[in-house]
Design a protein around this motif. Structure first.
Motif, PDB file in Angstrom:
ATOM      1  N   THR A   3       0.851  -1.187   0.000  1.00  0.00           N
ATOM      2  CA  THR A   3       0.000   0.000   0.000  1.00  0.00           C
ATOM      3  C   THR A   3       0.883   1.232   0.000  1.00  0.00           C
ATOM      4  OG1 THR A   3      -1.619  -1.205   1.300  1.00  0.00           O
ATOM      5  CG2 THR A   3      -1.830   1.182   1.257  1.00  0.00           C
ATOM      6  N   SER A   4       0.568   2.177  -0.876  1.00  0.00           N
ATOM      7  CA  SER A   4       1.359   3.410  -0.914  1.00  0.00           C
ATOM      8  C   SER A   4       0.985   4.285   0.263  1.00  0.00           C
ATOM      9  CB  SER A   4       1.132   4.153  -2.224  1.00  0.00           C
ATOM     10  OG  SER A   4      -0.124   4.776  -2.215  1.00  0.00           O
ATOM     11  N   SER A   5       1.898   5.199   0.584  1.00  0.00           N
ATOM     12  CA  SER A   5       1.655   6.112   1.690  1.00  0.00           C
ATOM     13  C   SER A   5       0.405   6.953   1.452  1.00  0.00           C
ATOM     14  CB  SER A   5       2.868   7.021   1.876  1.00  0.00           C
ATOM     15  OG  SER A   5       2.630   7.972   2.862  1.00  0.00           O
ATOM     16  N   SER A   6       0.226   7.426   0.209  1.00  0.00           N
ATOM     17  CA  SER A   6      -0.930   8.278  -0.070  1.00  0.00           C
ATOM     18  C   SER A   6      -2.244   7.509   0.050  1.00  0.00           C
ATOM     19  CB  SER A   6      -0.815   8.936  -1.442  1.00  0.00           C
ATOM     20  OG  SER A   6      -0.797   7.956  -2.453  1.00  0.00           O
ATOM     21  N   SER A   7      -2.250   6.234  -0.351  1.00  0.00           N
ATOM     22  CA  SER A   7      -3.493   5.477  -0.209  1.00  0.00           C
ATOM     23  C   SER A   7      -3.767   5.143   1.257  1.00  0.00           C
ATOM     24  CB  SER A   7      -3.478   4.217  -1.076  1.00  0.00           C
ATOM     25  OG  SER A   7      -2.470   3.334  -0.668  1.00  0.00           O
ATOM     26  N   SER A   8      -2.719   4.973   2.050  1.00  0.00           N
ATOM     27  CA  SER A   8      -2.899   4.755   3.486  1.00  0.00           C
ATOM     28  C   SER A   8      -3.480   5.997   4.146  1.00  0.00           C
ATOM     29  CB  SER A   8      -1.567   4.416   4.158  1.00  0.00           C
ATOM     30  OG  SER A   8      -1.067   3.198   3.692  1.00  0.00           O
ATOM     31  N   GLN A  10      -5.302   8.290   2.630  1.00  0.00           N
ATOM     32  CA  GLN A  10      -6.693   8.424   2.186  1.00  0.00           C
ATOM     33  C   GLN A  10      -7.592   7.443   2.939  1.00  0.00           C
ATOM     34  OE1 GLN A  10      -7.946  10.870   0.387  1.00  0.00           O
ATOM     35  NE2 GLN A  10      -9.978  10.039   0.763  1.00  0.00           N
ATOM     36  N   ALA A  11      -7.098   6.241   3.182  1.00  0.00           N
ATOM     37  CA  ALA A  11      -7.890   5.262   3.942  1.00  0.00           C
ATOM     38  C   ALA A  11      -8.133   5.762   5.366  1.00  0.00           C
ATOM     39  CB  ALA A  11      -7.177   3.912   3.968  1.00  0.00           C
ATOM     40  N   ALA A  12      -7.118   6.374   5.978  1.00  0.00           N
ATOM     41  CA  ALA A  12      -7.277   6.909   7.334  1.00  0.00           C
ATOM     42  C   ALA A  12      -8.268   8.076   7.329  1.00  0.00           C
ATOM     43  CB  ALA A  12      -5.922   7.363   7.882  1.00  0.00           C
ATOM     44  N   ARG A  13      -8.211   8.914   6.295  1.00  0.00           N
ATOM     45  CA  ARG A  13      -9.180  10.019   6.187  1.00  0.00           C
ATOM     46  C   ARG A  13     -10.592   9.480   6.087  1.00  0.00           C
ATOM     47  NH1 ARG A  13      -5.764  13.221   1.875  1.00  0.00           N
ATOM     48  NH2 ARG A  13      -4.578  14.542   3.254  1.00  0.00           N
ATOM     49  N   GLN A  14     -10.772   8.397   5.335  1.00  0.00           N
ATOM     50  CA  GLN A  14     -12.106   7.829   5.167  1.00  0.00           C
ATOM     51  C   GLN A  14     -12.630   7.265   6.486  1.00  0.00           C
ATOM     52  OE1 GLN A  14     -13.988   8.112   2.239  1.00  0.00           O
ATOM     53  NE2 GLN A  14     -15.517   7.649   3.816  1.00  0.00           N
ATOM     54  N   VAL A  15     -11.759   6.602   7.251  1.00  0.00           N
ATOM     55  CA  VAL A  15     -12.157   6.081   8.562  1.00  0.00           C
ATOM     56  C   VAL A  15     -12.577   7.235   9.474  1.00  0.00           C
ATOM     57  CG1 VAL A  15     -11.294   4.948  10.660  1.00  0.00           C
ATOM     58  CG2 VAL A  15     -10.775   3.973   8.415  1.00  0.00           C
ATOM     59  N   LEU A  16     -11.785   8.309   9.477  1.00  0.00           N
ATOM     60  CA  LEU A  16     -12.124   9.480  10.285  1.00  0.00           C
ATOM     61  C   LEU A  16     -13.442  10.098   9.834  1.00  0.00           C
ATOM     62  CD1 LEU A  16     -11.400  11.568  12.460  1.00  0.00           C
ATOM     63  CD2 LEU A  16     -10.074  12.783  10.716  1.00  0.00           C
TER      64      LEU A  16
END
Length: 84
Positions: A3-8, A10-16
């Motif tokens: 997983t790229s840093s940027s997709s990680s 974005q995934a954290a932003r979505q969880v938030l």
């Protein structure tokens, strides 16, 4: 594939975003009401709730109260603090 840093990020932003919406709904608040309660600009709540970038487009702080300025190092004294 790793997983790229940027997709990680974005995934954290979505969880938030998902958690913020859940908490806002549980509290019975509209986005503007939540912003006011937090001292944030309504656009900040919107950006968080839609998993958009957390900073303004120009990289500046995005509307809420600015964090306090870091304390500066005291000026070095010339030795004796009593200048009489």
């Amino acid at each position: 594939m790793p997983t790229s840093s940027s997709s990680s990020v974005q995934a954290a932003r979505q969880v938030l975003a998902d958690r913020l919406r859940e908490m806002r709904r549980d509290a019975g608040l509209e986005g503007k009401q939540l912003a006011a309660a937090c001292g944030w600009h309504p656009s900040k709540v919107s950006r968080i709730a839609t998993a958009k970038s957390m900073e303004a487009d120009d990289g500046r702080h995005d509307g809420g109260p600015m964090p306090p300025e870091a304390p500066r190092d005291p000026q070095p004294s010339g030795g004796d603090s009593d200048n009489t």
